[in-house]
Design an enzyme around this catalytic site. Structure first.
Site, PDB file in Angstrom:
ATOM      1  N   GLY A 385       0.825  -1.209   0.000  1.00  0.00           N
ATOM      2  CA  GLY A 385       0.000   0.000   0.000  1.00  0.00           C
ATOM      3  C   GLY A 385       0.851   1.247   0.000  1.00  0.00           C
ATOM      4  O   GLY A 385       2.061   1.215   0.212  1.00  0.00           O
ATOM      5  N   GLY A 387       0.419   5.791   0.789  1.00  0.00           N
ATOM      6  CA  GLY A 387      -0.428   6.856   1.300  1.00  0.00           C
ATOM      7  C   GLY A 387       0.170   8.214   1.036  1.00  0.00           C
ATOM      8  O   GLY A 387       1.044   8.372   0.169  1.00  0.00           O
ATOM      9  N   PHE A 389       2.195  10.039   2.741  1.00  0.00           N
ATOM     10  CA  PHE A 389       3.571  10.336   3.125  1.00  0.00           C
ATOM     11  C   PHE A 389       4.536   9.179   2.917  1.00  0.00           C
ATOM     12  O   PHE A 389       5.667   9.233   3.373  1.00  0.00           O
ATOM     13  CB  PHE A 389       3.618  10.773   4.591  1.00  0.00           C
ATOM     14  CG  PHE A 389       2.798  11.992   4.871  1.00  0.00           C
ATOM     15  CD1 PHE A 389       3.106  13.204   4.275  1.00  0.00           C
ATOM     16  CD2 PHE A 389       1.702  11.928   5.703  1.00  0.00           C
ATOM     17  CE1 PHE A 389       2.347  14.322   4.512  1.00  0.00           C
ATOM     18  CE2 PHE A 389       0.938  13.048   5.951  1.00  0.00           C
ATOM     19  CZ  PHE A 389       1.258  14.253   5.348  1.00  0.00           C
ATOM     20  N   VAL A 392       3.955   1.292   2.296  1.00  0.00           N
ATOM     21  CA  VAL A 392       3.954   0.247   3.312  1.00  0.00           C
ATOM     22  C   VAL A 392       4.369  -1.071   2.676  1.00  0.00           C
ATOM     23  O   VAL A 392       3.848  -1.458   1.619  1.00  0.00           O
ATOM     24  CB  VAL A 392       2.561   0.102   3.953  1.00  0.00           C
ATOM     25  CG1 VAL A 392       2.586  -0.975   5.030  1.00  0.00           C
ATOM     26  CG2 VAL A 392       2.099   1.423   4.551  1.00  0.00           C
ATOM     27  N   LYS A 409       6.149   0.889   7.387  1.00  0.00           N
ATOM     28  CA  LYS A 409       5.708   2.134   6.749  1.00  0.00           C
ATOM     29  C   LYS A 409       6.927   3.026   6.540  1.00  0.00           C
ATOM     30  O   LYS A 409       7.490   3.569   7.482  1.00  0.00           O
ATOM     31  CB  LYS A 409       4.674   2.840   7.619  1.00  0.00           C
ATOM     32  CG  LYS A 409       4.173   4.168   7.068  1.00  0.00           C
ATOM     33  CD  LYS A 409       3.170   4.788   8.029  1.00  0.00           C
ATOM     34  CE  LYS A 409       2.699   6.150   7.570  1.00  0.00           C
ATOM     35  NZ  LYS A 409       1.740   6.750   8.557  1.00  0.00           N
ATOM     36  N   ASP A 514      -7.979  11.629  10.691  1.00  0.00           N
ATOM     37  CA  ASP A 514      -8.014  11.038   9.345  1.00  0.00           C
ATOM     38  C   ASP A 514      -8.668   9.661   9.374  1.00  0.00           C
ATOM     39  O   ASP A 514      -8.139   8.700   8.823  1.00  0.00           O
ATOM     40  CB  ASP A 514      -6.595  10.948   8.773  1.00  0.00           C
ATOM     41  CG  ASP A 514      -6.596  10.759   7.250  1.00  0.00           C
ATOM     42  OD1 ASP A 514      -7.630  11.041   6.621  1.00  0.00           O
ATOM     43  OD2 ASP A 514      -5.571  10.327   6.702  1.00  0.00           O
TER      44      ASP A 514
END
Length: 698
Positions: A385, A387, A389, A392, A409, A514
């Site tokens: 994945g 995101g 910033f 992962v 991450k 979030d």
């Protein structure tokens, strides 16, 4: 309340005022000096606002009856020794809270003049220097919170003789020295003990169990040595025990598994050896952390430790035979000398073994090379994945000769705000514990092989991915895995539970900022875990304070579709914002419609309006099409669909289906009200969802 604006100087005209409680609002500006004229005032609370200014300019010397003073979670400045002059000329003050401001300097010796003080909160400021021994003159002090400052030096021996103390928190400073061996005898009322993130050395006191009321004992990230004291098994009230990231050796005392109330045990990153127990707290993998102890074995299968070697009896039998021979043919004195010699050799061997340094001694210093190896060089095949910033990766980390699957991450430090996101997430997660939070294992702040700055967070791997992939198709293919109604309700309850914890049971309050399906991860049992605290806030941080600066540059506080309307006009992050996001999430979970769906560009402008138009009679028309098809099929199963629990998708009596969805959607719409004041609190949300479960699935 939701008050906005400044505090009027005219408040000084209320000369008969005894209680002034304005906490948790949106007040800003300076505290008016006129408050000092309220000489009958007994209770003053202005916590959790956006008040600023030099505290030393405030004069409360006339408030001789003041007993409780709460100014926490604002942006107040000033040198603390100077600022202390604002306090009333009274020895009646019982509670003083200045936590989470921007105060500097040290604690003045005049603290000892507050002889009636029972609660003192100065944590999360910029205070420094030694903690003065004069603080021990506050004989009735039961709560002392000095965590997350820059205090140095050792603690006065008299500090540990304050028998009234119930809560001590000095974590995240630079304090040194040893923890006295007699601490359990001199602090009989101790309930909470936070000493993590300092430089304490020596051994863990064996007298801790004498503090029979102790519930939380946390001394991680120090330099403690020796064995885990077997006497800890006498802590019958203990619920949380964290002695991770030290230099402890030896075996885990087996009787720790008998502690009746222990819910969380962290022994990670020491140099422990031997067999791990399997019952009590050790019976649930998420309740115990043993990472970084590479000589452990056994335990339950979920811990993924290697099996313990079978002990060979050959040498033992030889030894027994020699003992028998010597017993028979040698005088008792010779026999005793022989046994003493064997014991001496054995102890020497064990001491040499225990003297070997731990390979992983500090949580924050896991090397880049270990993460590079665990993820096969951060290969794309391990990418799970990405995101705002970073990305992962799935990885495998060695633990005790076995392997543990992890999620790494990696922050993209070229993106604006990534470093601040890393710091924010570390600061939020280091002091919170909940079964429905994604467990953070460690972090890395180092350099890669090219010398570039590298930052990463390491979490437990969640086998069932994120909630988003369960709710929506991510390709041209239709969904082949579907969550049942009960599973969705359980996930909603899990998320509500953790938000209730963050909002009401954490100090300071944590605002996630979030909340959305992709930030809710599901473990192998489909239990929900909330993650990604990269832009979270600690309640009421003002512009310019340390964490506020870390997040203020990120822009809007959340993701499009889940951001509450008040954030769009500049309102400060609040718990009400999280409630709004939860409301949208709840509607999305049962409709399978994103708040950004193209459907909402026409006559229907939003997900909330879409649901409102269907209430109360047409709720079945808007639920997830797969659930709707399941209802129409009359047999509860849909071909080519795999269920998370291999059961019925709806699981509710047909006559109750409409009432169930109406109840769920009403909660979602109330949480997502445009006005923050109309929204529910998360404790109420959690309670209502539990009622729904009991009503429809009992």
């Amino acid at each position: 309340m939701g008050l906005v604006g400044t505090i009027s100087p005219h408040i000084g005209n209320l000369t008969f005022l005894r209680v002034l409680h304005l906490s948790r609002n949106m007040l800003h500006g300076e505290i008016p000096r006129e408050i000092g004229g309220l000489f009958r005032l007994r209770y003053l609370s202005l916590s959790a606002n956006a008040l600023m200014g030099d505290l030393a300019k405030l004069n409360l010397s006339s408030c001789v009856h003041l007993r409780d003073l709460f100014f926490a979670r604002n942006g107040l400045q000033g040198n603390l020794p100077t600022a202390f002059r604002f306090l009333p000329n009274s020895k009646k003050l019982q509670a003083l809270s200045l936590d989470d401001n921007r105060l500097t300097g040290g604690i003045p010796p005049t603290i000892g003049n507050l002889s009636s003080l029972q609660k003192l909160g100065l944590e999360k400021n910029h205070l420094k220097g030694r903690i003065p021994h004069e603080i021990t003159r506050c004989w009735d002090l039961n709560l002392l919170s000095l965590a997350i400052n820059n205090f140095t030096g050792t603690l006065s021996p008299s500090f540990f003789n304050m028998s009234s103390l119930q809560t001590i928190s000095v974590s995240e400073n630079s304090l040194e020295g040893t923890i006295p061996s007699y601490i359990g005898d001199t602090l009989p009322n101790l309930e909470i003990f936070y000493f993590g993130g300092n430089k304490f050395h020596g051994t863990i006191p064996i007298s801790f169990p004498n503090a029979s009321k102790l519930q939380i004992l946390e001394v991680p990230q120090n330099h403690l040595v020796g064995k885990v004291p077997p006497s800890l098994v006498s802590l019958k009230s203990i619920t949380h025990l964290d002695i991770s990231n030290n230099k402890l050796t030896g075996e885990i005392p087996r009787d720790l598994q008998k502690l009746p109330l222990l819910q969380y045990l962290n022994l990670s990153f020491n140099d422990l050896v031997g067999e791990v127990p399997t019952v009590g707290v050790f019976a649930v993998a998420t309740n115990v952390s043993l990472l970084g102890n590479k000589k452990l074995c056994g335990g339950i299968a979920e811990l993924k430790l290697p099996p313990c070697p079978v002990k060979k009896a050959k040498h033992t039998n030889h030894l027994k035979l020699m003992i028998v021979i010597f017993t028979c043919i040698c005088p008792a004195l010779v026999f005793a000398s022989f046994i003493a010699f064997l014991t001496l050799c054995w102890r020497k061997e064990k001491s040499l073994e225990s003297a070997k340094p731990s390979k992983v001694e500090q949580l924050s210093k896991i090397p880049y090379t270990d993460l590079h190896q665990a993820t096969d060089g951060f290969s794309e095949t391990n990418l799970i994945g990405s995101g705002s910033f970073g990305s992962v990766y799935k990885g495998r980390f060695e633990q005790g000769g076995g392997e543990q699957t992890i999620a790494v991450k990696v922050l993209d430090l070229l993106k604006n705000g990534a470093s601040k996101s890393f710091l924010a997430e570390c600061k939020v997660l280091r002091n919170i514990r909940h079964r429905n939070l994604v467990p953070i294992l460690t972090c890395c702040s180092s350099c890669d092989f090219a010398g570039n700055e590298f930052k990463a967070l390491v979490y437990e791997f969640m086998e069932n991915g994120d909630l988003d992939m369960w709710l929506h198709a991510h390709s041209s293919n239709a969904r082949t895995t579907v969550l049942s109604v009960l599973q969705r309700l359980n996930i909603a309850i899990d998320v509500a539970s953790v938000l209730h914890y963050l909002h009401d049971d954490c100090e300071p309050t944590v605002i996630h900022c979030d909340l959305k399906p992709s930030n809710i991860l599901l473990d192998k049992d489909l239990t929900a875990h909330v993650g990604d605290f990269g832009i979270s806030r600690l309640y009421s941080h003002t512009i310019g304070d340390p964490i506020g600066e870390q997040t203020s540059t990120i822009g809007l506080k959340g993701s499009i579709g889940y951001i509450p309307p008040e954030y769009g006009i500049g309102a400060k992050a609040s718990t009400f914002g999280d409630v709004y996001s939860f409301g949208i999430l709840l509607l999305e979970m049962f409709t399978a419609k994103r708040p950004t769906d193209d459907l909402f560009n026409g006559e229907c402008s939003s997900l909330c309006e879409y649901v409102e138009l269907a209430l109360p009679e047409e709720v079945i028309e808007i639920i997830d099409p797969l659930l709707s098809a399941c209802l129409e099929s009359n047999h509860g199963l849909i071909p080519d669909v795999e269920l998370g629990n291999n059961g019925n998708l709806v699981e509710i009596e047909e006559s109750k289906v409409h009432n169930f969805f109406r109840s769920i959607f009403k909660i979602g719409l109330t949480c997502a009200s445009r006005s923050p004041m109309d929204r529910m609190h998360m404790n109420e949300v959690s309670r209502e969802l539990q009622k729904i479960k009991k009503t429809f699935f009992a």
